[in-house]
Design an enzyme around this catalytic site. Structure first.
Site, mmCIF file in Angstrom:
data_model
loop_
_atom_site.group_PDB
_atom_site.id
_atom_site.type_symbol
_atom_site.label_atom_id
_atom_site.label_comp_id
_atom_site.label_asym_id
_atom_site.label_seq_id
_atom_site.Cartn_x
_atom_site.Cartn_y
_atom_site.Cartn_z
ATOM 1 N N CYS A 257 5.370 3.902 9.254
ATOM 2 C CA CYS A 257 6.105 3.189 8.204
ATOM 3 C C CYS A 257 7.584 3.531 8.058
ATOM 4 O O CYS A 257 8.413 2.639 7.963
ATOM 5 C CB CYS A 257 5.424 3.425 6.867
ATOM 6 N N GLU B 120 0.843 -1.190 0.000
ATOM 7 C CA GLU B 120 0.000 0.000 0.000
ATOM 8 C C GLU B 120 0.879 1.242 0.000
ATOM 9 O O GLU B 120 1.785 1.365 0.809
ATOM 10 C CB GLU B 120 -0.859 -0.031 1.282
ATOM 11 N N LYS C 235 8.377 -1.602 -1.906
ATOM 12 C CA LYS C 235 7.677 -0.836 -0.873
ATOM 13 C C LYS C 235 8.688 -0.274 0.144
ATOM 14 O O LYS C 235 8.658 0.905 0.494
ATOM 15 C CB LYS C 235 6.665 -1.746 -0.174
HETATM 16 C C1 UDX Z 1 -0.600 -1.040 8.264
HETATM 17 C C2 UDX Z 1 0.232 -2.182 7.759
HETATM 18 O O1 UDX Z 1 -0.435 -3.355 7.952
HETATM 19 C C3 UDX Z 1 1.592 -2.126 8.341
HETATM 20 O O2 UDX Z 1 2.383 -3.160 7.912
HETATM 21 C C4 UDX Z 1 2.141 -0.850 7.859
HETATM 22 O O3 UDX Z 1 3.473 -0.753 8.121
HETATM 23 C C5 UDX Z 1 1.372 0.259 8.480
HETATM 24 O O4 UDX Z 1 0.082 0.184 8.060
HETATM 25 P P1 UDX Z 1 -2.172 -0.240 9.994
HETATM 26 O O5 UDX Z 1 -3.400 -0.551 9.201
HETATM 27 O O6 UDX Z 1 -1.719 1.166 10.011
HETATM 28 O O7 UDX Z 1 -1.002 -1.142 9.505
HETATM 29 O O8 UDX Z 1 -2.211 -0.839 11.421
HETATM 30 P P2 UDX Z 1 -3.319 -0.760 12.505
HETATM 31 O O9 UDX Z 1 -4.095 0.493 12.369
HETATM 32 O O10 UDX Z 1 -2.651 -1.100 13.783
HETATM 33 O O11 UDX Z 1 -4.318 -1.940 12.091
HETATM 34 C C6 UDX Z 1 -4.053 -3.285 12.201
HETATM 35 C C7 UDX Z 1 -5.308 -3.986 12.722
HETATM 36 O O12 UDX Z 1 -5.110 -5.390 12.662
HETATM 37 C C8 UDX Z 1 -5.664 -3.656 14.160
HETATM 38 O O13 UDX Z 1 -6.958 -3.096 14.219
HETATM 39 C C9 UDX Z 1 -5.583 -5.012 14.882
HETATM 40 O O14 UDX Z 1 -6.569 -5.175 15.880
HETATM 41 C C10 UDX Z 1 -5.792 -5.985 13.746
HETATM 42 N N1 UDX Z 1 -5.255 -7.315 14.009
HETATM 43 C C11 UDX Z 1 -3.999 -7.492 14.441
HETATM 44 C C12 UDX Z 1 -6.076 -8.430 13.803
HETATM 45 O O15 UDX Z 1 -7.244 -8.292 13.453
HETATM 46 N N2 UDX Z 1 -5.559 -9.680 14.015
HETATM 47 C C13 UDX Z 1 -4.294 -9.873 14.449
HETATM 48 O O16 UDX Z 1 -3.865 -11.013 14.634
HETATM 49 C C14 UDX Z 1 -3.481 -8.733 14.673
HETATM 50 C C1 UDX Z 2 4.225 7.049 4.089
HETATM 51 C C2 UDX Z 2 4.359 7.020 2.563
HETATM 52 O O1 UDX Z 2 4.247 8.343 2.041
HETATM 53 C C3 UDX Z 2 3.308 6.115 1.972
HETATM 54 O O2 UDX Z 2 3.465 6.018 0.582
HETATM 55 C C4 UDX Z 2 3.442 4.759 2.605
HETATM 56 O O3 UDX Z 2 2.472 3.876 2.118
HETATM 57 C C5 UDX Z 2 3.326 4.849 4.108
HETATM 58 O O4 UDX Z 2 4.302 5.755 4.599
HETATM 59 P P1 UDX Z 2 2.659 8.307 5.831
HETATM 60 O O5 UDX Z 2 3.588 7.777 6.858
HETATM 61 O O6 UDX Z 2 1.202 8.114 6.034
HETATM 62 O O7 UDX Z 2 2.993 7.657 4.407
HETATM 63 O O8 UDX Z 2 2.876 9.874 5.656
HETATM 64 P P2 UDX Z 2 3.883 10.815 4.848
HETATM 65 O O9 UDX Z 2 3.070 11.850 4.214
HETATM 66 O O10 UDX Z 2 4.798 10.054 3.986
HETATM 67 O O11 UDX Z 2 4.700 11.530 6.015
HETATM 68 C C6 UDX Z 2 5.602 10.823 6.851
HETATM 69 C C7 UDX Z 2 6.291 11.770 7.804
HETATM 70 O O12 UDX Z 2 7.221 12.602 7.105
HETATM 71 C C8 UDX Z 2 5.347 12.731 8.522
HETATM 72 O O13 UDX Z 2 5.718 12.846 9.874
HETATM 73 C C9 UDX Z 2 5.532 14.021 7.784
HETATM 74 O O14 UDX Z 2 5.241 15.137 8.578
HETATM 75 C C10 UDX Z 2 7.005 13.943 7.435
HETATM 76 N N1 UDX Z 2 7.366 14.786 6.288
HETATM 77 C C11 UDX Z 2 6.853 14.522 5.047
HETATM 78 C C12 UDX Z 2 8.239 15.853 6.458
HETATM 79 O O15 UDX Z 2 8.698 16.103 7.566
HETATM 80 N N2 UDX Z 2 8.572 16.625 5.381
HETATM 81 C C13 UDX Z 2 8.093 16.373 4.139
HETATM 82 O O16 UDX Z 2 8.443 17.109 3.214
HETATM 83 C C14 UDX Z 2 7.194 15.312 3.964
#
Ligand code: UDX
Ligand code: UDX
Length: 464
Positions: A278, A162, A222
């Protein structure tokens, strides 16, 4: 094969919005999002769509349209697996906090639990899609578990990382730069499985933006994308410190550099440090993989991106202490913004947590305001770091419901998330209610320095 029923395990920041958009775009597919967290599922099913557990602009409208039609949220994981032709795994993969690879490797226990559950339940062939970001070659581990513990059915494993960013998830899902699908390109059944996922995305994404690769390339792409993005932020943040010493302004440097079309303007906004679930985790994964192959130079190269980010957070906090005459003990400091960026209620790895922690260890009193983050979340973030007891945090930290309340009687205010509402505050009124001299530290470069100085603030703007 045409997919009719999708199950997604994990109703989080990735699974929730991704499935909502798939359901909206593909009304003939039944999309079932399951999660073991009952509270979270109840919130997704809340009759008031504004109460869904994840804040993303535009998301509640989509949930309103599709929920109950072909989008369902439930805790019944077995049932959803049983009915599905395609299963997305979107559970969290935090950095390990124990054992081998502690602080670096991804903890894959949730992924493994999912695989075992799928293997146990599945009575017909399934396509399993990795949506979580994973270390390279996790697909192999998934395959081993599925094939060796299953009921003799066939599994195809795809990697479909993603790329959505939080705060713009809906927009990113509607119009992604590209969709990446990795699979077993050497076999007919592998190709068919990939095609069935391509067909889903083709409902709204032009085919030339859907890339298919072998599974390892997909997994590694990724991590690479996030490492490159984080590296840009660390690069500009490294320059911010040099700007402060030389009289250059980091925004001017970023603009001048970004207009070179080979470099480009994005991700050059200097900040108090990148956060989010991430960047750090994925780079640590890269570092760990490189080390495990004995590629120490490669590991050190990428690790520096993280070290620079840690430095930026620390030096910002240290700047506050130095400026406040080298002591903040007993002083009240307002923190505006706790989320790791604007337009999200996600706080994972947010720079605010680390800045607050540093100041608390200097015995400052912290008053926090964030438009979307709950008090409960703020305390749990501080407790998670474990540098003080929760009781100490409770006595030194207060969470309030407005910027004005946070800044009242404060010695200093630190702006740590770029929420739009902070730009439009009445800074004069806030100034009048602060202790003098009143200090303002802009960690996001969103305020107008000269306006603030006219009011009387002593202003520090990162990178100038
Ligand atoms: C995602 C991606 O999966 C992760 O690898 C990436 O780096 C960040 O984004 P995200 O959706 O942000 O994770 O995580 P989170 O909001 O914590 O959601 C994960 C969900 O999975 C939670 O709601 C948790 O309860 C659920 N979960 C976890 C299950 O349903 N079963 C499990 O065994 C473990
Ligand atoms: C990131 C990637 O952009 C996305 O493609 C991936 O799937 C998940 O990780 P996210 O972590 O949701 O997404 O946010 P992003 O907009 O990338 O920002 C990450 C961090 O960098 C934030 O704390 C943001 O404030 C910081 N950032 C970003 C800066 O400090 N300066 C910038 O110019 C851009």
């Amino acid at each position: 094969m045409k997919i009719k029923n999708i199950c997604c395990i994990g109703a989080g920041y990735v699974g929730g919005p991704t499935m909502a958009v798939i359901a909206q775009k593909c009304p003939d597919i039944s999309v079932n999002v399951v999660d073991i967290n009952e509270k979270r599922i109840a919130a997704w099913n809340d009759s008031n769509v504004e109460n869904i557990p994840i804040y993303e602009p535009g998301l509640s409208e989509i949930v309103k349209e599709a929920r109950g039609r072909n989008l369902f949220f439930s805790t019944n994981v077995d049932e959803a697996i049983d009915k599905a032709d395609m299963i997305f795994i979107s559970v969290n993969t935090p950095t390990k906090t124990y054992g081998m690879g502690k602080g670096m490797a991804a903890d894959l226990k949730y992924i493994e639990l999912c695989a075992r559950q799928i293997a146990r339940v599945a009575k017909n062939d399934k396509i399993v899609v990795e949506k979580s970001t994973l270390p390279v070659r996790t697909a192999q581990a998934l395959k081993n578990i599925l094939e060796n513990t299953g009921n003799g059915v066939n599994f195809q494993i795809l990697s479909n990382p993603e790329f959505l960013a939080e705060g713009t998830a809906v927009q990113d899902l509607n119009k992604p730069d590209r969709v990446l699908i990795g699979g077993d390109i050497d076999t007919e059944s592998g190709k068919k499985a990939m095609q069935s996922l391509v067909d889903i995305y083709a409902n709204w994404i032009p085919l030339n933006q859907i890339l298919t690769t072998n599974i390892w390339s997909s997994e590694l792409s990724k991590l690479t994308a996030n490492a490159f993005l984080a590296q840009r932020v660390s690069s500009i943040n490294a320059m911010s410190e040099l700007c402060e010493k030389t009289g250059a302004d980091v925004n001017e440097v970023a603009k001048a550099v970004g207009m070179d079309s080979r470099i480009g303007p994005k991700f050059l906004q200097s900040s108090v440090g990148f956060g989010g679930s991430c960047f750090q985790k994925d780079i640590l994964n890269l570092v760990y993989i490189a080390k495990s192959f004995g590629l120490n130079e490669v590991a050190d190269y990428w690790e520096q991106v993280i070290l620079m980010n840690d430095h930026q957070k620390r030096r910002f906090a240290a700047k506050i202490v130095q400026t406040l005459f080298n002591t903040v003990s007993g002083k009240k400091i307002a923190i505006l913004g706790w989320a790791f960026k604007k337009d999200t209620n996600d706080t994972r790895e947010s720079a605010a947590i680390y800045v607050a922690d540093y100041l608390l260890n200097e015995q400052a009193e912290i008053v926090v305001y964030d438009p979307k983050v709950t008090e409960e979340q703020i305390f749990s973030d501080l407790e998670y770091l474990g540098t003080r007891s929760d009781a100490e945090n409770r006595s030194l930290v207060t969470v309030v419901k407005s910027s004005e309340a946070a800044c009242k009687d404060a010695h200093a205010v630190a702006l740590l998330t770029e929420w739009d509402e902070f730009k439009n505050l009445n800074w004069q009124v806030i100034y009048d209610n602060m202790l003098k001299p009143a200090f303002l530290f802009d960690g996001r470069r969103i305020l107008d320095r000269s306006e603030l100085e006219k009011i009387g603030y002593d202003v520090f703007v990162l990178g100038s």
